[in-house]
Every structure is written in structure tokens, then in C-alpha cells.
Scaffold this motif. Structure first.
Motif, PDB file in Angstrom:
ATOM      1  N   ALA A 146       0.894  -1.006  -0.400  1.00 54.38           N
ATOM      2  CA  ALA A 146      -0.212  -0.024   0.385  1.00 54.38           C
ATOM      3  C   ALA A 146       0.887   1.110   0.124  1.00 54.38           C
ATOM      4  O   ALA A 146       0.932   1.658  -1.053  1.00 54.38           O
ATOM      5  N   LEU A 147       1.829   1.756   0.965  1.00 58.57           N
ATOM      6  CA  LEU A 147       2.440   2.401   1.312  1.00 58.57           C
ATOM      7  C   LEU A 147       3.871   2.509   1.753  1.00 58.57           C
ATOM      8  O   LEU A 147       3.666   1.529   2.909  1.00 58.57           O
ATOM      9  N   THR A 148       4.929   2.062   0.857  1.00 60.11           N
ATOM     10  CA  THR A 148       6.210   1.172   1.229  1.00 60.11           C
ATOM     11  C   THR A 148       6.861   2.161   1.964  1.00 60.11           C
ATOM     12  O   THR A 148       6.913   3.193   1.957  1.00 60.11           O
ATOM     13  N   SER A 149       7.989   1.175   2.654  1.00 58.27           N
ATOM     14  CA  SER A 149       8.825   2.067   3.134  1.00 58.27           C
ATOM     15  C   SER A 149      10.286   2.616   3.635  1.00 58.27           C
ATOM     16  O   SER A 149      10.276   3.250   3.637  1.00 58.27           O
ATOM     17  N   ASN A 150      10.244   2.630   0.876  1.00 58.22           N
ATOM     18  CA  ASN A 150      11.836   3.853   1.066  1.00 58.22           C
ATOM     19  C   ASN A 150      11.068   4.774   0.277  1.00 58.22           C
ATOM     20  O   ASN A 150       9.794   5.536   0.128  1.00 58.22           O
ATOM     21  N   GLU A 151      12.452   5.273  -0.317  1.00 58.90           N
ATOM     22  CA  GLU A 151      11.953   7.099   0.053  1.00 58.90           C
ATOM     23  C   GLU A 151      11.366   7.196  -1.339  1.00 58.90           C
ATOM     24  O   GLU A 151      10.569   7.763  -1.944  1.00 58.90           O
ATOM     25  N   GLY A 152      11.161   5.765  -2.399  1.00 62.09           N
ATOM     26  CA  GLY A 152      10.468   5.888  -3.455  1.00 62.09           C
ATOM     27  C   GLY A 152       8.991   5.813  -3.648  1.00 62.09           C
ATOM     28  O   GLY A 152       8.600   6.097  -4.820  1.00 62.09           O
ATOM     29  N   ALA A 153       8.669   5.153  -2.470  1.00 65.27           N
ATOM     30  CA  ALA A 153       7.066   5.327  -2.442  1.00 65.27           C
ATOM     31  C   ALA A 153       6.539   6.754  -2.994  1.00 65.27           C
ATOM     32  O   ALA A 153       5.697   6.718  -3.163  1.00 65.27           O
ATOM     33  N   PHE A 154       7.389   7.894  -2.621  1.00 66.23           N
ATOM     34  CA  PHE A 154       6.205   9.197  -3.049  1.00 66.23           C
ATOM     35  C   PHE A 154       6.428   9.510  -3.998  1.00 66.23           C
ATOM     36  O   PHE A 154       6.252  10.135  -5.119  1.00 66.23           O
ATOM     37  N   ASP A 155       6.741   8.815  -4.796  1.00 65.38           N
ATOM     38  CA  ASP A 155       7.870   8.884  -6.103  1.00 65.38           C
ATOM     39  C   ASP A 155       5.687   8.471  -7.163  1.00 65.38           C
ATOM     40  O   ASP A 155       5.490   9.189  -8.376  1.00 65.38           O
ATOM     41  N   PHE A 156       5.074   7.363  -6.585  1.00 62.08           N
ATOM     42  CA  PHE A 156       4.053   6.896  -7.028  1.00 62.08           C
ATOM     43  C   PHE A 156       2.127   6.831  -5.752  1.00 62.08           C
ATOM     44  O   PHE A 156       1.815   7.616  -6.403  1.00 62.08           O
ATOM     45  N   GLN A 157       3.405   6.167  -4.977  1.00 62.95           N
ATOM     46  CA  GLN A 157       2.192   6.018  -4.703  1.00 62.95           C
ATOM     47  C   GLN A 157       1.382   7.202  -3.439  1.00 62.95           C
ATOM     48  O   GLN A 157      -0.017   7.282  -2.709  1.00 62.95           O
ATOM     49  N   THR A 158       1.558   8.414  -3.487  1.00 62.41           N
ATOM     50  CA  THR A 158       1.204   9.752  -2.626  1.00 62.41           C
ATOM     51  C   THR A 158       0.503  10.621  -3.957  1.00 62.41           C
ATOM     52  O   THR A 158       0.490  11.732  -3.059  1.00 62.41           O
ATOM     53  N   LEU A 159       0.739  10.383  -4.861  1.00 69.07           N
ATOM     54  CA  LEU A 159      -0.151  11.170  -5.954  1.00 69.07           C
ATOM     55  C   LEU A 159      -1.263  11.199  -6.035  1.00 69.07           C
ATOM     56  O   LEU A 159      -2.007  10.271  -6.071  1.00 69.07           O
ATOM     57  N   ASN A 160      -1.551  11.664  -6.289  1.00 70.76           N
ATOM     58  CA  ASN A 160      -3.662  12.206  -6.178  1.00 70.76           C
ATOM     59  C   ASN A 160      -3.680  11.228  -7.826  1.00 70.76           C
ATOM     60  O   ASN A 160      -3.082  11.565  -8.747  1.00 70.76           O
ATOM     61  N   VAL A 161      -4.757  10.370  -7.835  1.00 70.22           N
ATOM     62  CA  VAL A 161      -5.298  10.171  -9.024  1.00 70.22           C
ATOM     63  C   VAL A 161      -6.653  10.409  -9.525  1.00 70.22           C
ATOM     64  O   VAL A 161      -7.761  10.498  -7.683  1.00 70.22           O
ATOM     65  N   SER A 162      -7.407  10.692 -10.306  1.00 70.70           N
ATOM     66  CA  SER A 162      -8.579  11.171 -10.339  1.00 70.70           C
ATOM     67  C   SER A 162      -9.820   9.859 -10.566  1.00 70.70           C
ATOM     68  O   SER A 162      -9.172   9.268 -11.848  1.00 70.70           O
ATOM     69  N   ASP A 163     -10.831   9.597 -10.505  1.00 69.71           N
ATOM     70  CA  ASP A 163     -11.516   8.662 -10.422  1.00 69.71           C
ATOM     71  C   ASP A 163     -13.170   9.415 -10.325  1.00 69.71           C
ATOM     72  O   ASP A 163     -13.053  10.591  -9.581  1.00 69.71           O
ATOM     73  N   SER A 164     -14.353   8.756 -10.219  1.00 67.99           N
ATOM     74  CA  SER A 164     -15.464   9.190 -10.469  1.00 67.99           C
ATOM     75  C   SER A 164     -15.869   9.809  -8.735  1.00 67.99           C
ATOM     76  O   SER A 164     -16.685  10.079  -8.979  1.00 67.99           O
ATOM     77  N   LEU A 165     -15.099   8.813  -8.010  1.00 68.43           N
ATOM     78  CA  LEU A 165     -15.198   9.741  -6.428  1.00 68.43           C
ATOM     79  C   LEU A 165     -14.621  10.841  -5.921  1.00 68.43           C
ATOM     80  O   LEU A 165     -14.619  11.055  -5.164  1.00 68.43           O
ATOM     81  N   GLY A 166     -13.885  11.388  -6.990  1.00 69.09           N
ATOM     82  CA  GLY A 166     -12.725  12.886  -7.390  1.00 69.09           C
ATOM     83  C   GLY A 166     -11.413  12.351  -6.819  1.00 69.09           C
ATOM     84  O   GLY A 166     -11.158  10.789  -6.751  1.00 69.09           O
ATOM     85  N   GLY A 167     -10.434  13.099  -7.115  1.00 73.10           N
ATOM     86  CA  GLY A 167      -9.069  12.530  -6.006  1.00 73.10           C
ATOM     87  C   GLY A 167      -8.638  12.189  -5.386  1.00 73.10           C
ATOM     88  O   GLY A 167      -9.191  12.608  -4.073  1.00 73.10           O
ATOM     89  N   LYS A 168      -7.972  11.329  -5.170  1.00 75.86           N
ATOM     90  CA  LYS A 168      -7.006  11.176  -4.075  1.00 75.86           C
ATOM     91  C   LYS A 168      -6.082   9.988  -3.842  1.00 75.86           C
ATOM     92  O   LYS A 168      -5.570  10.031  -5.032  1.00 75.86           O
ATOM     93  N   GLU A 169      -5.049   9.704  -3.167  1.00 74.83           N
ATOM     94  CA  GLU A 169      -3.635   9.315  -3.457  1.00 74.83           C
ATOM     95  C   GLU A 169      -3.386   7.997  -3.803  1.00 74.83           C
ATOM     96  O   GLU A 169      -5.050   7.388  -3.221  1.00 74.83           O
ATOM     97  N   LEU A 170      -3.058   7.904  -4.844  1.00 78.04           N
ATOM     98  CA  LEU A 170      -2.935   6.635  -5.549  1.00 78.04           C
ATOM     99  C   LEU A 170      -2.782   5.615  -4.106  1.00 78.04           C
ATOM    100  O   LEU A 170      -3.806   3.982  -3.933  1.00 78.04           O
ATOM    101  N   TYR A 171      -2.520   5.627  -2.840  1.00 78.12           N
ATOM    102  CA  TYR A 171      -2.029   4.350  -1.700  1.00 78.12           C
ATOM    103  C   TYR A 171      -3.585   3.425  -1.128  1.00 78.12           C
ATOM    104  O   TYR A 171      -4.242   3.575  -1.085  1.00 78.12           O
ATOM    105  N   LYS A 172      -4.095   5.305  -1.249  1.00 79.22           N
ATOM    106  CA  LYS A 172      -5.908   5.358  -0.902  1.00 79.22           C
ATOM    107  C   LYS A 172      -6.400   4.895  -1.942  1.00 79.22           C
ATOM    108  O   LYS A 172      -7.381   3.898  -1.734  1.00 79.22           O
ATOM    109  N   GLN A 173      -6.549   4.875  -2.800  1.00 78.28           N
ATOM    110  CA  GLN A 173      -6.660   4.444  -3.917  1.00 78.28           C
ATOM    111  C   GLN A 173      -6.931   2.251  -4.113  1.00 78.28           C
ATOM    112  O   GLN A 173      -8.207   2.089  -4.101  1.00 78.28           O
TER     113      GLN A 173
END
Ligand SMILES: O=C(O)c1cc(=O)[nH]c(=O)n1[C@@H]1O[C@H](COP(=O)(O)O)[C@@H](O)[C@H]1O
Length: 279
Positions: A146-173
Motif C-alpha cells: 500500500a504505502l512502502t517504507s522506501n523513499e521511492g514510495a513518493f514517486d507514485f504511491q502518494t500522487l493524486n489520482v482521479s476517479d469517479s469519486l474525485g481525487g485521492k492519493e494512489l495508495y488510498k485508492q
């Protein structure tokens, strides 16, 4: 192993420790290298010295695959040794698999049927059909990143993604979507100990799930911070430490020193459990 059996073990041992068996031949005591299977002998000594303090072992398969067929045999001997001698311990194959459906089914067979691990780590990137084949196995658990311990976790996992429910961070989606998958009760999630401030948000989405939490010890995450925000009514956490425990010494006292490190963590966990649950 069922989730309920894992919860029982946490209560009995007053521990939610997961010892990582990430064996590197350059780091283990050199006298073991004279033996026929140094990796297995190292693991056996560590397991015998720590089994009463830990509820889980997590061999990371990379450390075995790196030694080819010999490494895979050491992995097989290690899981068989745990299953035969300490069947109450929850086992995790840290293999971070996930592929198209029929390939995932083969990965699942490899770790759940052939090697008989209780769980396997899986990457969610390929989506539902890549994870559901793992979830089909009764009383086996799929631990999804889901949300990994390494620095690279911020490359994708915490970016906002959009879906029908609105934007949220990828790991939450990832957490949210995975709850709708078939047999999702067999899911657990990886959340890094280095990301303690995210646990409150994560618990809003998956309040009841077990979280595998690597990153204490060598990576600098804090056990008490993770517990403060990440614990649920069943504890709901498996805190992993690999190098911090298994390489406490590289002398002939390596197993004894590993036990001392595991005991320090178990004692902190016992205190946290007693404060939280007033037992
Ligand atoms: O899935 C994992 O176990 C994992 C996820 C993660 O986000 N971070 C992480 O460190 N891990 C694994 O957890 C172990 C951590 O080892 P130590 O840093 O030595 O305690 C290694 O096997 C890593 O591959």
C-alpha cells in the motif's frame, strides 16, 4: 492459519513481531560457511532462538533466489522447519509477486501449496485480476503493498489520482478498491514504519485489516509512533525487523544476540499492549 489464530498468538506471546530472514552470506558468521547449507543452518539457529518472542517469520525470497537452486532449497528447508517445529508461527513469503491471472495462479500455487507459506506479498500495480488468484486460497493471506517504507514510495504511491469519486492519493485508492475484490477478507497490507504519520488515514479506510509494517530498526522507523496511530482492537500490526535482529552479531553468539534484540522488541510490544488494553 486463520486470522483468528494469528490474533490468539499475539495475545499468548504478547508480541506482534515479525522476524525477517533476509540471509546474506557476506553477513552471516563465517564459521557457518564450512557447513553444507549455511543459509538453512543460520535460519534454524535464529528460529530456535526467537520462536517464543515472535509471531511471524518473513524470508524475503530475493535473498534465496540470489543463490540459485541452492538458495531455493534453503528456503524450502526453512519453511518446512518452521511448519514442522513451530506451526503456530505465521509465515510470510516476501516475494512481491503479481501478474496476469493465470500466471498469478501459478505464483499462488508455488507459495501456498508447494512451499506451504501462510501468506505472500503482492504488488497491486496490475490490478484486480492479478491479485484475486491469490485471494482464492482459503486460510491463506495476500499482503498487498500500500504505502512502502522506501523513499521511492513518493514517486507514485502518494500522487493524486482521479476517479469517479474525485481525487485521492494512489495508495488510498489501492486500499479502497481492493476492498471490493472477491475474498478481500484474505487481504493484509504493507505500510512502512517510516511513514507513521499516514497510519491514521490508512486506518480510516481499512480499520480491521492486518498491516505488515517493515522499516523499524535498520530503516529508522519508530515502533511507538506506528503503534500510536496504527493499532486496532486486535493489535492489527505485524512489525518486521530483519537486519536489526538477525545481524546483531556475526560471531559464534549470533543466535543469542538475535534473541536479545528480539526480546527488546517483544518487551516494548508487551508494554504497548498492556497500556492500550489495560491487561
Ligand atoms: O514487503 C516488505 O516486506 C517490505 C516493504 C517495504 O515497504 N519495505 C521493506 O523494507 N520491506 C521488506 O522488509 C524487510 C526490511 O528489512 P530491514 O530493513 O533489514 O529490517 C526487507 O525484506 C524489505 O524487502
Amino acid at each position: 492459519m486463520t486470522t483468528q489464530q494469528l490474533i490468539e498468538q499475539i495475545k499468548i506471546k504478547k508480541s506482534f513481531l515479525c522476524v525477517g530472514l533476509d540471509v546474506d552470506l557476506n553477513k552471516i558468521p563465517q564459521h557457518l560457511l564450512e557447513l553444507e547449507d549455511p543459509i538453512f543452518e543460520f535460519n534454524k539457529a535464529i528460529i530456535d532462538a526467537t520462536h517464543d518472542l515472535t509471531v511471524s517469520y518473513k524470508p524475503n525470497t530475493a535473498f534465496y533466489e540470489a543463490y540459485g537452486i541452492k538458495g531455493w532449497i534453503s528456503l524450502q528447508k526453512t519453511i518446512n522447519y518452521i511448519n514442522e517445529n513451530y506451526p503456530e508461527v505465521f509465515t510470510i513469503a516476501d516475494a512481491k509477486r503479481g501478474d496476469i491471472g493465470n500466471t498469478s495462479s501459478m505464483y499462488a500455487k508455488a507459495f501456498f501449496e508447494d512451499l506451504n507459506f501462510d501468506s505472500v506479498t503482492v504488488a497491486p500495480y496490475m490490478g484486480k485480476d492479478s491479485v484475486e488468484p491469490f485471494l482464492a486460497f482459503e486460510n491463506k493471506h495476500t499482503i498487498m503493498l500500500a504505502l512502502t517504507s522506501n523513499e521511492g514510495a513518493f514517486d507514485f504511491q502518494t500522487l493524486n489520482v482521479s476517479d469517479s469519486l474525485g481525487g485521492k492519493e494512489l495508495y488510498k485508492q489501492v486500499l479502497e478498491t481492493s476492498k471490493s475484490w472477491k475474498n478481500s477478507e484474505n487481504l493484509m497490507y504493507v505500510v512502512g514504519a517510516t511513514k507513521a504519520e499516514y497510519f491514521t488515514e490508512i486506518r480510516k479506510i481499512v480499520p480491521d485489516s492486518f498491516l505488515l509494517v517493515p522499516g523499524v530498526g535498520a530503516q529508522g522507523g519508530s515502533l511507538s509512533e506506528v503503534c500510536k496511530y496504527g493499532m486496532n482492537a486486535n493489535v492489527g500490526l505485524l512489525i518486521n525487523s530483519s537486519r536489526g535482529i538477525i545481524y546483531a552479531s556475526n560471531g559464534t553468539d549470533f543466535a543469542e544476540k538475535a534473541r536479545e534484540e528480539a526480546l527488546k522488541m517483544q518487551q516494548q510490544m508487551e508494554e504497548i499492549i498492556s497500556l492500550k488494553f489495560k491487561v
